[in-house]
Write an enzyme that holds these catalytic residues in place. Structure first.
Site, PDB file in Angstrom:
ATOM      1  N   ARG A  21       0.835  -1.206   0.000  1.00  0.00           N
ATOM      2  CA  ARG A  21       0.000   0.000   0.000  1.00  0.00           C
ATOM      3  C   ARG A  21       0.868   1.254   0.000  1.00  0.00           C
ATOM      4  NH1 ARG A  21      -1.964  -3.893  -0.202  1.00  0.00           N
ATOM      5  NH2 ARG A  21      -1.833  -3.261  -2.371  1.00  0.00           N
ATOM      6  N   VAL A  59      -5.738   6.530   5.060  1.00  0.00           N
ATOM      7  CA  VAL A  59      -4.394   6.442   5.636  1.00  0.00           C
ATOM      8  C   VAL A  59      -3.322   6.932   4.660  1.00  0.00           C
ATOM      9  CG1 VAL A  59      -5.017   4.589   7.218  1.00  0.00           C
ATOM     10  CG2 VAL A  59      -4.152   4.010   4.944  1.00  0.00           C
ATOM     11  N   HIS A  95      -7.639   6.861  11.251  1.00  0.00           N
ATOM     12  CA  HIS A  95      -7.239   5.455  11.164  1.00  0.00           C
ATOM     13  C   HIS A  95      -5.748   5.270  10.924  1.00  0.00           C
ATOM     14  CE1 HIS A  95     -11.695   4.564   9.998  1.00  0.00           C
ATOM     15  NE2 HIS A  95     -11.529   4.767  11.290  1.00  0.00           N
ATOM     16  N   SER A 152     -19.627   6.333   3.430  1.00  0.00           N
ATOM     17  CA  SER A 152     -21.004   6.051   3.825  1.00  0.00           C
ATOM     18  C   SER A 152     -21.196   6.235   5.323  1.00  0.00           C
ATOM     19  CB  SER A 152     -21.385   4.620   3.429  1.00  0.00           C
ATOM     20  OG  SER A 152     -20.520   3.687   4.064  1.00  0.00           O
TER      21      SER A 152
END
Length: 234
Positions: free
Chosen positions: A60, A92, A108, A175
């Protein structure tokens, strides 16, 4: 004349980063980059297979070198000259910062930081891979600076303090289903205007309870610049 002290708090989620090419947290099949989410995004997963978790976040981190902020990120950074803007993000990545935003709260965690497993107060910048054997000054293994399922969210109180003094709340690319972030809107003053920007809006309970709610069925890259321009002209 725009009131430069007007407080805007933006809550951003995975949909905003997706427009820059970063995959959203979960695919439709419940997997994340081919992995069960809990195997790479929970404290239990870390204890079960540290090598897997480290490799997942190393990948990532590498992906961040391949993507750029989008028009929504840049519009927020530019608007700092007009408004007091605080960004509370569930993402992140560092796209908000790379666009130039200065007041960013990462609920987070952050991919480009590492944390000690035994001394969590030790957090340091980290650009490359984290490997088994990389340790903090006290000799404890380093881990990704990520808030996993099963862990507390250390920045939540800071986030709440920003929301409680907001004149305008903008929710984009999320959401708002993951707690405690899902409940942040409920802390906004009753008179605050709330805008929800999403091409496929899903209103949670906190949003449905807002009297001054405007839903904009647009992407972040389109909706944020347009909304900030409208607010600047008001």
């Amino acid at each position: 004349m725009v009131d430069k002290l007007k407080k805007i708090v933006l809550l951003s989620g995975a949909g905003m980063s997706a427009e820059s090419g970063i995959n959203t947290f979960r695919d439709a099949d419940g997997l994340w980059e081919g992995h069960d989410v809990m195997s790479v995004a929970s404290i239990e997963g870390w204890y079960q297979n540290q090598s897997l978790v480290l490799d997942f976040y190393n990948q990532r981190r590498k992906q961040l070198t391949e993507v750029q902020p989008n028009a929504g990120h840049y519009a927020l950074a530019k608007a700092q000259t007009l408004f007091d803007i605080a960004i509370i993000t569930q993402n992140v990545d560092d796209l908000h910062e790379r666009a130039g935003s200065e007041n960013v709260i990462h609920l987070h965690g952050e991919l480009k930081k590492a944390q000690s497993t035994l001394y969590p107060e030790f957090v340091c910048p980290w650009d490359g891979d984290i490997q088994l054997g990389d340790v903090c000054p006290q000799g404890a293994q380093l881990r990704p600076y990520i808030v996993w399922f099963g862990e507390d969210v250390p920045q939540i109180n800071h986030a709440v303090s920003q929301v409680t003094c907001a004149d305008t709340i903008i929710v984009v690319g999320t959401s708002m289903q993951v707690y405690p972030a899902a409940n942040l809107v409920s802390y906004a003053p009753e008179q605050a205007d709330v805008y929800y920007i999403d091409p496929k809006p899903q209103l949670n309970e906190a949003l449905r309870q807002r009297d001054k709610l405007t839903v904009l069925e647009q992407t972040a890259a389109i909706g944020i610049p347009a909304l900030l321009t409208k607010l600047a002209e008001a």
